[in-house]
Scaffold this motif. Structure first.
Motif, PDB file in Angstrom:
ATOM      1  N   HIS A  25      -0.277  20.227  -4.608  1.00 33.08           N
ATOM      2  CA  HIS A  25       0.656  20.339  -3.476  1.00 33.08           C
ATOM      3  C   HIS A  25       0.169  21.302  -2.398  1.00 33.08           C
ATOM      4  O   HIS A  25       0.962  21.931  -1.709  1.00 33.08           O
ATOM      5  N   THR A  26      -1.135  21.454  -2.271  1.00 35.54           N
ATOM      6  CA  THR A  26      -1.703  22.281  -1.208  1.00 35.54           C
ATOM      7  C   THR A  26      -2.541  21.383  -0.302  1.00 35.54           C
ATOM      8  O   THR A  26      -2.825  20.245  -0.641  1.00 35.54           O
ATOM      9  N   GLN A  27      -2.931  21.900   0.838  1.00 35.73           N
ATOM     10  CA  GLN A  27      -3.713  21.076   1.759  1.00 35.73           C
ATOM     11  C   GLN A  27      -5.151  20.958   1.260  1.00 35.73           C
ATOM     12  O   GLN A  27      -5.582  21.690   0.365  1.00 35.73           O
ATOM     13  N   SER A  28      -5.893  20.031   1.829  1.00 33.53           N
ATOM     14  CA  SER A  28      -7.276  19.811   1.406  1.00 33.53           C
ATOM     15  C   SER A  28      -8.163  20.979   1.829  1.00 33.53           C
ATOM     16  O   SER A  28      -7.859  21.706   2.764  1.00 33.53           O
ATOM     17  N   VAL A  29      -9.271  21.121   1.106  1.00 38.68           N
ATOM     18  CA  VAL A  29     -10.222  22.195   1.360  1.00 38.68           C
ATOM     19  C   VAL A  29     -11.486  21.575   1.953  1.00 38.68           C
ATOM     20  O   VAL A  29     -12.089  20.696   1.341  1.00 38.68           O
ATOM     21  N   PRO A  30     -11.915  22.004   3.154  1.00 41.95           N
ATOM     22  CA  PRO A  30     -13.091  21.410   3.794  1.00 41.95           C
ATOM     23  C   PRO A  30     -14.362  21.580   2.960  1.00 41.95           C
ATOM     24  O   PRO A  30     -14.487  22.522   2.179  1.00 41.95           O
ATOM     25  N   GLY A  34     -15.786  24.932   0.120  1.00 41.69           N
ATOM     26  CA  GLY A  34     -15.681  24.746  -1.325  1.00 41.69           C
ATOM     27  C   GLY A  34     -17.002  24.961  -2.033  1.00 41.69           C
ATOM     28  O   GLY A  34     -18.022  25.282  -1.413  1.00 41.69           O
ATOM     29  N   PRO A  35     -16.993  24.774  -3.361  1.00 39.90           N
ATOM     30  CA  PRO A  35     -18.218  24.977  -4.134  1.00 39.90           C
ATOM     31  C   PRO A  35     -19.237  23.884  -3.891  1.00 39.90           C
ATOM     32  O   PRO A  35     -18.883  22.745  -3.605  1.00 39.90           O
ATOM     33  N   LEU A  59      -6.254  13.846 -10.107  1.00 39.99           N
ATOM     34  CA  LEU A  59      -6.391  15.241 -10.510  1.00 39.99           C
ATOM     35  C   LEU A  59      -7.162  16.009  -9.439  1.00 39.99           C
ATOM     36  O   LEU A  59      -6.701  17.028  -8.941  1.00 39.99           O
ATOM     37  N   MET A  60      -8.347  15.472  -9.059  1.00 38.00           N
ATOM     38  CA  MET A  60      -9.169  16.112  -8.022  1.00 38.00           C
ATOM     39  C   MET A  60     -10.018  15.040  -7.357  1.00 38.00           C
ATOM     40  O   MET A  60     -10.554  14.162  -8.028  1.00 38.00           O
ATOM     41  N   THR A  61     -10.125  15.114  -6.034  1.00 36.63           N
ATOM     42  CA  THR A  61     -10.951  14.157  -5.309  1.00 36.63           C
ATOM     43  C   THR A  61     -11.546  14.815  -4.075  1.00 36.63           C
ATOM     44  O   THR A  61     -11.018  15.823  -3.578  1.00 36.63           O
ATOM     45  N   HIS A  62     -12.646  14.249  -3.622  1.00 38.07           N
ATOM     46  CA  HIS A  62     -13.290  14.732  -2.397  1.00 38.07           C
ATOM     47  C   HIS A  62     -14.030  13.546  -1.790  1.00 38.07           C
ATOM     48  O   HIS A  62     -14.841  12.913  -2.460  1.00 38.07           O
ATOM     49  N   GLY A  63     -13.755  13.253  -0.558  1.00 36.55           N
ATOM     50  CA  GLY A  63     -14.462  12.195   0.134  1.00 36.55           C
ATOM     51  C   GLY A  63     -13.598  10.990   0.438  1.00 36.55           C
ATOM     52  O   GLY A  63     -12.376  11.091   0.546  1.00 36.55           O
ATOM     53  N   SER A  64     -14.259   9.834   0.562  1.00 35.60           N
ATOM     54  CA  SER A  64     -13.582   8.613   0.992  1.00 35.60           C
ATOM     55  C   SER A  64     -14.344   7.408   0.469  1.00 35.60           C
ATOM     56  O   SER A  64     -15.266   7.548  -0.338  1.00 35.60           O
ATOM     57  N   ARG A  65     -14.017   6.242   1.002  1.00 38.52           N
ATOM     58  CA  ARG A  65     -14.734   5.024   0.608  1.00 38.52           C
ATOM     59  C   ARG A  65     -16.189   5.032   1.077  1.00 38.52           C
ATOM     60  O   ARG A  65     -16.977   4.195   0.661  1.00 38.52           O
ATOM     61  N   ASN A  66     -16.557   6.013   1.892  1.00 38.34           N
ATOM     62  CA  ASN A  66     -17.936   6.125   2.386  1.00 38.34           C
ATOM     63  C   ASN A  66     -18.819   7.013   1.516  1.00 38.34           C
ATOM     64  O   ASN A  66     -20.039   6.944   1.610  1.00 38.34           O
ATOM     65  N   ALA A  67     -18.236   7.852   0.690  1.00 41.35           N
ATOM     66  CA  ALA A  67     -18.949   8.725  -0.255  1.00 41.35           C
ATOM     67  C   ALA A  67     -17.920   9.683  -0.838  1.00 41.35           C
ATOM     68  O   ALA A  67     -17.005  10.114  -0.139  1.00 41.35           O
ATOM     69  N   GLY A 153     -11.953  16.709   3.298  1.00 40.39           N
ATOM     70  CA  GLY A 153     -11.951  17.769   2.300  1.00 40.39           C
ATOM     71  C   GLY A 153     -11.536  17.328   0.911  1.00 40.39           C
ATOM     72  O   GLY A 153     -11.163  16.181   0.675  1.00 40.39           O
ATOM     73  N   ALA A 154     -11.621  18.291  -0.025  1.00 40.20           N
ATOM     74  CA  ALA A 154     -11.220  18.085  -1.413  1.00 40.20           C
ATOM     75  C   ALA A 154      -9.724  18.332  -1.545  1.00 40.20           C
ATOM     76  O   ALA A 154      -9.164  19.211  -0.892  1.00 40.20           O
ATOM     77  N   SER A 155      -9.069  17.547  -2.399  1.00 35.98           N
ATOM     78  CA  SER A 155      -7.640  17.740  -2.618  1.00 35.98           C
ATOM     79  C   SER A 155      -7.304  17.643  -4.097  1.00 35.98           C
ATOM     80  O   SER A 155      -7.971  16.937  -4.852  1.00 35.98           O
ATOM     81  N   CYS A 156      -6.270  18.354  -4.493  1.00 40.94           N
ATOM     82  CA  CYS A 156      -5.844  18.466  -5.888  1.00 40.94           C
ATOM     83  C   CYS A 156      -4.466  17.826  -6.061  1.00 40.94           C
ATOM     84  O   CYS A 156      -3.526  18.158  -5.336  1.00 40.94           O
TER      85      CYS A 156
END
Length: 193
Positions: A25-30, A34-35, A59-67, A153-156
Motif C-alpha cells: 500500500h505504498t507508492q512505487s520506488v523508482p 532501489g537495489p 507480492l513484488m514487481t518491477h517493470g512492464s510488458r517491455n521488461a 518503478g517497483a511496487s509491493c
C-alpha cells in the motif's frame, strides 16, 4: 546519449546498501532508488499471512510488458516471471501449493555465467522458488535482462503500472492476503536466513 546515460551510476546521498524492505500500500520506488538486482545473486522474500480461503495477487514487481519481473501467487501456487526485454518470458511455478497461515515465500536468482552486454544479454542463471525455506521451483535461463527494467518503478502488493505478462495476470492484481513485508536482498551472505 539520454537512454545510455539513464543506466549510468549517479552520486547518491545515502550509503549504498544491499537490503531493502518494502511494505504494501505504498507508492512505487523508482529504478535508481532501489537495489541493483540485475546480473548478480539476489533474493526477494515475502513474509505473508494466507487466510483459510487462500489468497492471490502480486507480492513484488518491477517493470512492464517491455521488461521486468513479477513475484506473485495465483491459483494457489507461487509464480515468478522474468520478462526479457519484451521478447521472451521465463516463468517458474511452485510444484507445491502455498499453505495457509504465516508463510515465507522467496525467489532467488543465482547467476551461472557472465553477462554478454554486447549481445544484449544479461547473466544466465537459476530462477528458484522457496516456500518456508523448501525449494519448490527451479528453472535454468540462458540469459536475463542486461541493464534495466525501464523507468517504471517497483511496487509491493500490487502492480502499479502494467503487467509483466498481461496473458497471465492483469494489473493492478492486488494481493488478497496480508503482506507483512517484502525484502529484496543482493547480499550473498544474507540470502538464506
Amino acid at each position: 546519449r539520454g537512454v545510455a546515460r539513464f543506466a549510468d551510476e549517479r552520486p547518491q546521498i545515502a550509503k549504498d546498501r544491499s537490503s531493502y524492505t518494502f511494505y504494501p500500500h505504498t507508492q512505487s520506488v523508482p529504478f535508481n532508488a532501489g537495489p541493483r538486482l540485475l546480473n548478480r545473486t539476489h533474493s526477494i522474500t515475502a513474509d505473508v499471512v494466507i487466510p483459510d480461503v487462500g489468497a492471490e495477487g502480486m507480492l513484488m514487481t518491477h517493470g512492464s510488458r517491455n521488461a521486468g519481473y513479477a513475484l506473485f501467487v495465483k491459483d494457489g501456487h507461487l509464480h515468478y516471471i522474468h520478462n526479457y526485454v519484451g521478447l521472451e518470458k521465463f516463468e517458474v511455478i511452485s510444484s507445491e501449493p502455498v499453505p495457509t497461515g504465516e508463510v515465507s515465500l522467496r525467489y532467488e536468482f543465482e547467476p551461472t555465467g557472465e553477462p554478454r552486454f554486447m549481445e544484449g544479454k544479461g547473466s544466465p542463471g537459476r530462477l528458484q522458488l522457496y516456500i518456508n525455506n523448501k525449494l519448490v521451483g527451479n528453472l535454468e535461463v540462458p540469459y536475463s535482462t542486461p541493464q534495466l527494467f525501464g523507468v517504471l518503478g517497483a511496487s509491493c502488493g500490487y502492480a502499479a503500472f502494467d503487467s509483466v505478462n498481461p496473458e497471465v495476470y492483469t494489473a493492478p492484481f492486488r494481493f488478497s492476503g496480508e503482506i507483512k513485508q517484502v525484502v529484496r536482498n543482493s547480499d550473498r551472505a544474507a540470502l538464506r536466513r
